[in-house]
Design an enzyme around this catalytic site. Structure first.
Site, PDB file in Angstrom:
ATOM      1  N   ARG A   1       0.837  -1.210   0.000  1.00  0.00           N
ATOM      2  CA  ARG A   1       0.000   0.000   0.000  1.00  0.00           C
ATOM      3  C   ARG A   1       0.870   1.258   0.000  1.00  0.00           C
ATOM      4  O   ARG A   1       0.760   2.133   0.865  1.00  0.00           O
ATOM      5  CB  ARG A   1      -0.975  -0.012   1.172  1.00  0.00           C
ATOM      6  CG  ARG A   1      -1.926  -1.181   1.087  1.00  0.00           C
ATOM      7  CD  ARG A   1      -2.767  -1.353   2.311  1.00  0.00           C
ATOM      8  NE  ARG A   1      -3.711  -0.265   2.442  1.00  0.00           N
ATOM      9  CZ  ARG A   1      -4.214   0.151   3.604  1.00  0.00           C
ATOM     10  NH1 ARG A   1      -3.867  -0.436   4.721  1.00  0.00           N
ATOM     11  NH2 ARG A   1      -5.063   1.128   3.639  1.00  0.00           N
ATOM     12  N   SER A   2       1.696   1.301  -1.022  1.00  0.00           N
ATOM     13  CA  SER A   2       2.665   2.377  -1.154  1.00  0.00           C
ATOM     14  C   SER A   2       2.001   3.732  -1.451  1.00  0.00           C
ATOM     15  O   SER A   2       0.877   3.797  -1.937  1.00  0.00           O
ATOM     16  CB  SER A   2       3.577   1.977  -2.319  1.00  0.00           C
ATOM     17  OG  SER A   2       4.275   3.048  -2.837  1.00  0.00           O
ATOM     18  N   SER A   3       2.734   4.775  -1.136  1.00  0.00           N
ATOM     19  CA  SER A   3       2.246   6.124  -1.447  1.00  0.00           C
ATOM     20  C   SER A   3       3.365   6.910  -2.120  1.00  0.00           C
ATOM     21  O   SER A   3       4.488   6.932  -1.614  1.00  0.00           O
ATOM     22  CB  SER A   3       1.807   6.815  -0.153  1.00  0.00           C
ATOM     23  OG  SER A   3       1.040   7.933  -0.445  1.00  0.00           O
TER      24      SER A   3
ATOM     25  N   GLU B   1       1.378  -7.965   2.042  1.00  0.00           N
ATOM     26  CA  GLU B   1       2.825  -8.215   2.107  1.00  0.00           C
ATOM     27  C   GLU B   1       3.210  -9.675   1.875  1.00  0.00           C
ATOM     28  O   GLU B   1       4.074 -10.217   2.554  1.00  0.00           O
ATOM     29  CB  GLU B   1       3.374  -7.732   3.456  1.00  0.00           C
ATOM     30  CG  GLU B   1       3.149  -6.239   3.668  1.00  0.00           C
ATOM     31  CD  GLU B   1       3.724  -5.740   4.977  1.00  0.00           C
ATOM     32  OE1 GLU B   1       4.886  -6.022   5.262  1.00  0.00           O
ATOM     33  OE2 GLU B   1       2.997  -5.062   5.723  1.00  0.00           O
TER      34      GLU B   1
ATOM     35  N   ALA C   1       1.807 -12.312   2.680  1.00  0.00           N
ATOM     36  CA  ALA C   1       1.463 -13.275   3.736  1.00  0.00           C
ATOM     37  C   ALA C   1       0.170 -14.026   3.430  1.00  0.00           C
ATOM     38  O   ALA C   1      -0.080 -15.094   3.981  1.00  0.00           O
ATOM     39  CB  ALA C   1       1.335 -12.554   5.073  1.00  0.00           C
TER      40      ALA C   1
ATOM     41  N   GLY D   1      -1.085 -14.221  -0.048  1.00  0.00           N
ATOM     42  CA  GLY D   1      -1.068 -14.712  -1.419  1.00  0.00           C
ATOM     43  C   GLY D   1      -0.076 -13.911  -2.238  1.00  0.00           C
ATOM     44  O   GLY D   1       0.495 -12.925  -1.752  1.00  0.00           O
ATOM     45  N   VAL D   2       0.107 -14.335  -3.462  1.00  0.00           N
ATOM     46  CA  VAL D   2       0.996 -13.623  -4.376  1.00  0.00           C
ATOM     47  C   VAL D   2       0.121 -12.870  -5.375  1.00  0.00           C
ATOM     48  O   VAL D   2      -0.703 -13.494  -6.071  1.00  0.00           O
ATOM     49  CB  VAL D   2       1.927 -14.599  -5.124  1.00  0.00           C
ATOM     50  CG1 VAL D   2       2.828 -13.840  -6.085  1.00  0.00           C
ATOM     51  CG2 VAL D   2       2.744 -15.418  -4.139  1.00  0.00           C
TER      52      VAL D   2
ATOM     53  N   ARG E   1      22.624   8.331   1.570  1.00  0.00           N
ATOM     54  CA  ARG E   1      22.626   7.501   2.781  1.00  0.00           C
ATOM     55  C   ARG E   1      23.802   6.532   2.761  1.00  0.00           C
ATOM     56  O   ARG E   1      24.502   6.353   3.755  1.00  0.00           O
ATOM     57  CB  ARG E   1      21.302   6.728   2.898  1.00  0.00           C
ATOM     58  CG  ARG E   1      21.340   5.669   3.996  1.00  0.00           C
ATOM     59  CD  ARG E   1      20.034   4.936   4.167  1.00  0.00           C
ATOM     60  NE  ARG E   1      19.607   4.169   2.997  1.00  0.00           N
ATOM     61  CZ  ARG E   1      18.678   3.222   3.009  1.00  0.00           C
ATOM     62  NH1 ARG E   1      18.054   2.927   4.147  1.00  0.00           N
ATOM     63  NH2 ARG E   1      18.327   2.574   1.922  1.00  0.00           N
TER      64      ARG E   1
ATOM     65  N   TYR F   1       7.090  12.402   7.932  1.00  0.00           N
ATOM     66  CA  TYR F   1       8.215  11.568   7.516  1.00  0.00           C
ATOM     67  C   TYR F   1       9.476  12.110   8.200  1.00  0.00           C
ATOM     68  O   TYR F   1       9.855  13.266   7.994  1.00  0.00           O
ATOM     69  CB  TYR F   1       8.327  11.662   5.998  1.00  0.00           C
ATOM     70  CG  TYR F   1       9.331  10.733   5.362  1.00  0.00           C
ATOM     71  CD1 TYR F   1       8.927   9.501   4.854  1.00  0.00           C
ATOM     72  CD2 TYR F   1      10.668  11.093   5.253  1.00  0.00           C
ATOM     73  CE1 TYR F   1       9.841   8.653   4.255  1.00  0.00           C
ATOM     74  CE2 TYR F   1      11.587  10.249   4.654  1.00  0.00           C
ATOM     75  CZ  TYR F   1      11.161   9.030   4.159  1.00  0.00           C
ATOM     76  OH  TYR F   1      12.065   8.187   3.556  1.00  0.00           O
TER      77      TYR F   1
HETATM   78  C1  LIG Z   1      15.150   4.505  -0.573  1.00  0.00           C
HETATM   79  C2  LIG Z   1      13.732   4.077  -0.396  1.00  0.00           C
HETATM   80  C3  LIG Z   1      12.708   4.980  -0.608  1.00  0.00           C
HETATM   81  C4  LIG Z   1      11.382   4.582  -0.437  1.00  0.00           C
HETATM   82  N1  LIG Z   1      10.393   5.487  -0.686  1.00  0.00           N
HETATM   83  C5  LIG Z   1       9.103   5.103  -0.566  1.00  0.00           C
HETATM   84  C6  LIG Z   1       8.058   6.029  -0.844  1.00  0.00           C
HETATM   85  O1  LIG Z   1       8.282   7.178  -1.225  1.00  0.00           O
HETATM   86  N2  LIG Z   1       6.780   5.580  -0.718  1.00  0.00           N
HETATM   87  C7  LIG Z   1       6.507   4.304  -0.345  1.00  0.00           C
HETATM   88  O2  LIG Z   1       5.332   3.950  -0.257  1.00  0.00           O
HETATM   89  N3  LIG Z   1       7.478   3.430  -0.059  1.00  0.00           N
HETATM   90  C8  LIG Z   1       8.765   3.788  -0.162  1.00  0.00           C
HETATM   91  N4  LIG Z   1       9.754   2.891   0.109  1.00  0.00           N
HETATM   92  C9  LIG Z   1       9.417   1.530   0.536  1.00  0.00           C
HETATM   93  C10 LIG Z   1       9.266   0.531  -0.630  1.00  0.00           C
HETATM   94  O3  LIG Z   1       9.850   1.039  -1.790  1.00  0.00           O
HETATM   95  C11 LIG Z   1       7.797   0.243  -0.879  1.00  0.00           C
HETATM   96  O4  LIG Z   1       7.289  -0.489   0.215  1.00  0.00           O
HETATM   97  C12 LIG Z   1       7.521  -0.531  -2.187  1.00  0.00           C
HETATM   98  O5  LIG Z   1       6.141  -0.550  -2.401  1.00  0.00           O
HETATM   99  C13 LIG Z   1       8.048  -1.944  -2.165  1.00  0.00           C
HETATM  100  O6  LIG Z   1       7.957  -2.457  -3.479  1.00  0.00           O
HETATM  101  P1  LIG Z   1       8.930  -3.611  -3.972  1.00  0.00           P
HETATM  102  O7  LIG Z   1       8.503  -4.002  -5.319  1.00  0.00           O
HETATM  103  O8  LIG Z   1      10.336  -3.216  -3.807  1.00  0.00           O
HETATM  104  O9  LIG Z   1       8.556  -4.753  -2.955  1.00  0.00           O
HETATM  105  P2  LIG Z   1       9.496  -5.786  -2.230  1.00  0.00           P
HETATM  106  O10 LIG Z   1      10.483  -5.064  -1.390  1.00  0.00           O
HETATM  107  O11 LIG Z   1      10.031  -6.760  -3.195  1.00  0.00           O
HETATM  108  O12 LIG Z   1       8.430  -6.500  -1.298  1.00  0.00           O
HETATM  109  C14 LIG Z   1       7.762  -5.809  -0.266  1.00  0.00           C
HETATM  110  C15 LIG Z   1       6.833  -6.794   0.459  1.00  0.00           C
HETATM  111  O13 LIG Z   1       5.763  -7.176  -0.393  1.00  0.00           O
HETATM  112  C16 LIG Z   1       5.832  -8.569  -0.717  1.00  0.00           C
HETATM  113  N5  LIG Z   1       5.545  -8.652  -2.154  1.00  0.00           N
HETATM  114  C17 LIG Z   1       6.243  -8.108  -3.173  1.00  0.00           C
HETATM  115  N6  LIG Z   1       5.626  -8.359  -4.347  1.00  0.00           N
HETATM  116  C18 LIG Z   1       4.516  -9.078  -4.068  1.00  0.00           C
HETATM  117  C19 LIG Z   1       3.471  -9.631  -4.846  1.00  0.00           C
HETATM  118  N7  LIG Z   1       3.421  -9.502  -6.169  1.00  0.00           N
HETATM  119  N8  LIG Z   1       2.484 -10.308  -4.206  1.00  0.00           N
HETATM  120  C20 LIG Z   1       2.488 -10.457  -2.863  1.00  0.00           C
HETATM  121  N9  LIG Z   1       3.462  -9.949  -2.075  1.00  0.00           N
HETATM  122  C21 LIG Z   1       4.453  -9.272  -2.672  1.00  0.00           C
HETATM  123  C22 LIG Z   1       7.214  -9.017  -0.317  1.00  0.00           C
HETATM  124  O14 LIG Z   1       7.272 -10.371   0.050  1.00  0.00           O
HETATM  125  C23 LIG Z   1       7.531  -8.091   0.844  1.00  0.00           C
HETATM  126  O15 LIG Z   1       6.953  -8.556   2.041  1.00  0.00           O
HETATM  127  C24 LIG Z   1      11.098   3.258  -0.040  1.00  0.00           C
HETATM  128  C25 LIG Z   1      12.140   2.350   0.148  1.00  0.00           C
HETATM  129  C26 LIG Z   1      13.441   2.750  -0.026  1.00  0.00           C
HETATM  130  C27 LIG Z   1      14.547   1.759   0.164  1.00  0.00           C
END
Ligand SMILES: Cc1cc2nc3c(=O)[nH]c(=O)nc-3n(C[C@H](O)[C@H](O)[C@H](O)COP(=O)(O)OP(=O)(O)OC[C@H]3O[C@@H](n4cnc5c(N)ncnc54)[C@H](O)[C@@H]3O)c2cc1C
Length: 527
Positions: A213-215, A263, A265, A267-268, A390, A448
């Site tokens: 649930r990214s923003s 996350e 936990a 399903g995919v 960082r 933040y």
């Molecule tokens: C430098 C930095 C900056 C960031 N800035 C932001 C920001 O501005 N806003 C924000 O919201 N977040 C931010 N984040 C956090 C992160 O980027 C987010 O949580 C992002 O949504 C994760 O996506 P990912 O594809 O990298 O997921 P992953 O890191 O690969 O996975 C995250 C979680 O989701 C699960 N997952 C991944 N894909 C699936 C799938 N298809 N189905 C089910 N589960 C899955 C994984 O098992 C894990 O538990 C930041 C992180 C970093 C390191």
């Protein structure tokens, strides 16, 4: 439609594209030395992951499902799929700790193969960690492995297709492995955009956005990622879910919400259908100066409640404003930089002009000083750079990390002060705690925080103590433990307090139903 370009692998011990890694800029060295002292903290090199725990017969079973070339057990690939990119993750990686490495990296292509891998994993009690972009910052990729025959990383990198475009309804269906820029490149071919730009945009994936649930930084204009999702498919060990047959409905509780933020936990997530917008013809960013964080926050609230938000709006507190400006006196032309607000507008020329004029009139009326386009331009240019900085600070003995939360407007000042005080007290004299309002709503906002401190002998323990103090302060103030970074493993104790005992039981019941053997991301999310 699919993409042929290979995905850029991040450095195993640092953020981002290894080619973009850099040392501390000369311009910042003096300031950093003065504030924290400079000590070299070189990373351990040459560490290897533990031996593969899965025997050949098990690996053979996996190979039969996805093809031998998509079951990888080499040290390099397993190292690249170890944990995420929080500062604790980086500190562990830099110390040579690869104890969370998967036994194998499995790369299915499509929903049917994911279903097959989950069935195989349930049958053989093998833990499965879905892997999107690997940018997680809450320990969500470091699943528990005790009680399991082994642990595999389910890498979604082959699932990078734009499956459907409905430009009448303005929605598209995307596979989960597409990284932010890859999804935008495919949409650009249709004149469309998602408008989802988290700071991790370059490497995070569509599936990850949904699962956490990214923003993004343009959330005021485009909304949070979960708000864009109109449908999704998910594979679970007990069957598949295909959700979202209409733009809105009253058909019981919204099950899409069970998967969004789950996350890995439950399903995919194997595809998401998201609302899209026309790619903007014009983008413009402005800077504003406010005499105080309170005054700037009140202005944001006024805009949000008047339905007059720009596409991007963020406000740094006094400390962040002073630190972020190379020459603090350049803002507003005084010795007191006040608080810097960035406003951004995207759309057609008419939309941008009209919104900018209306917002500017309100901000001027509330006591803001217009600083023109230069601060906005600088922010846009550097918006994805901080994570590289960082790494260079960690190289030189400075501890840097971030955390975020959200609350209602009436509680904003208390939350800001309490969290700042908790972090400052835990990190001690000489530490810096910066904050900005990163996302706004009619009823409240997200805060933040960024910290910087001289590294103690054990920087991991140093951060964990500070993070626990901040998390306690967040819960005591009645705010959420996370506005957009999700729960992972790091936030679980405070998440349990936030949702209460019944809430925890509900989550455990859903987990037991969808994943009775408990193979999916063991130890992640569910308290
Ligand atoms: C430098 C930095 C900056 C960031 N800035 C932001 C920001 O501005 N806003 C924000 O919201 N977040 C931010 N984040 C956090 C992160 O980027 C987010 O949580 C992002 O949504 C994760 O996506 P990912 O594809 O990298 O997921 P992953 O890191 O690969 O996975 C995250 C979680 O989701 C699960 N997952 C991944 N894909 C699936 C799938 N298809 N189905 C089910 N589960 C899955 C994984 O098992 C894990 O538990 C930041 C992180 C970093 C390191």
């Amino acid at each position: 439609m699919t993409l042929e370009t290979p995905t850029v692998e991040m450095h195993p011990q640092r953020w981002g594209d290894p080619a973009a890694a850099s040392d501390l800029p000369e311009s910042a060295r003096g300031l950093v030395e003065l504030a924290f002292g400079l000590r070299d903290r070189p990373a351990v090199t040459g560490a290897t992951p533990p031996a593969v725990a899965l025997d050949d017969a098990l690996l053979e079973g996996l190979r039969a499902l996805v093809g031998a070339e998509h079951v990888l057990v080499d040290d390099e690939t397993r190292t690249l799929r170890t944990r995420g990119k929080s500062t604790p993750d980086l500190l562990r990686a830099r110390s040579g700790d690869l104890s969370d490495a998967p036994d194998a990296v499995v790369r299915p292509d499509g929903h049917v193969e994911v279903v097959a891998v989950l069935a195989w994993a349930a049958e053989h009690r093998v833990a499965v960690v879905p892997f999107g972009g690997g940018t997680c910052v809450t320990g969500g990729l470091a699943a528990r492995r005790d009680g399991f025959a082994g642990l595999v990383s389910l890498d979604l990198v082959r699932m990078k297709r734009l499956l459907a475009v409905d430009d009448v309804s303005m929605s598209v269906t995307l596979q989960p492995g597409l990284r932010g820029p890859e999804a935008e490149a495919l949409l650009a071919g249709h004149g469309l955009t998602l408008g989802h730009y988290p700071q991790s945009f370059d490497h995070a994936s569509i599936g990850g956005f949904a699962a956490t649930r990214s923003s993004g930084q343009s959330s005021a204009g485009y909304g949070r990622f979960d708000a864009m999702v109109v449908g999704l498919t998910a594979a679970t060990p007990t069957g598949s879910l295909d959700l979202g047959s209409s733009p809105a409905n009253a058909a019981g509780p919204d099950l899409r919400q069970l998967l969004l933020g789950s996350e890995g936990a439950f399903g995919v997530i194997t595809s998401v259908t998201v609302r899209v917008r026309r790619a903007p013809a014009v983008t413009t960013y402005d800077g504003w100066r406010w005499p105080s964080f309170d005054a700037g926050s009140d202005a944001m609230r006024t805009l949000a409640q008047a339905g007059l938000l720009p596409t991007v709006i963020r406000l740094s507190d006094e400390t962040e404003t002073a630190i972020n400006l190379a020459d603090p006196t350049s803002i507003g032309g005084t010795d007191d930089p006040g608080c810097l607000m960035i406003t951004g507008y995207e759309g057609t020329a008419e939309q941008v002009d009209a919104r900018r004029e209306a917002v500017s009139a309100v901000l001027t009326g509330l006591g803001g000083t217009a600083l023109g386009e230069e601060p906005g331009r600088k922010w846009v240019q550097g918006r994805f750079d901080a994570p590289y900085l960082r790494d260079s600070l960690l190289d030189h003995g400075v501890l840097v990390e971030t955390l975020e939360t959200a609350t209602f407007w009436s509680n904003r000042a208390r939350l800001h002060d309490d969290v700042k005080e908790a972090l400052q007290a835990a990190l001690g004299e000489g530490s810096l705690v910066l904050c900005h309002v990163s996302h706004v709503y009619e009823t409240g906002c997200s805060l933040y925080f960024t910290v910087a401190a001289s590294q103690a002998d054990d920087p991991l323990a140093q951060w964990q103590t500070a993070k626990a103090a901040a998390s306690d302060a967040i819960i005591a103030a009645g705010a959420t433990i996370t506005h957009h970074h999700a729960i992972g493993t790091d936030h679980k104790p405070w998440f349990a307090q936030e949702i209460g005992e019944v809430g925890v039981r509900v989550l455990r019941a859903v987990k037991a139903e969808l994943d009775p053997v408990g193979i999916l991301n063991p130890g992640v999310l569910i308290p």
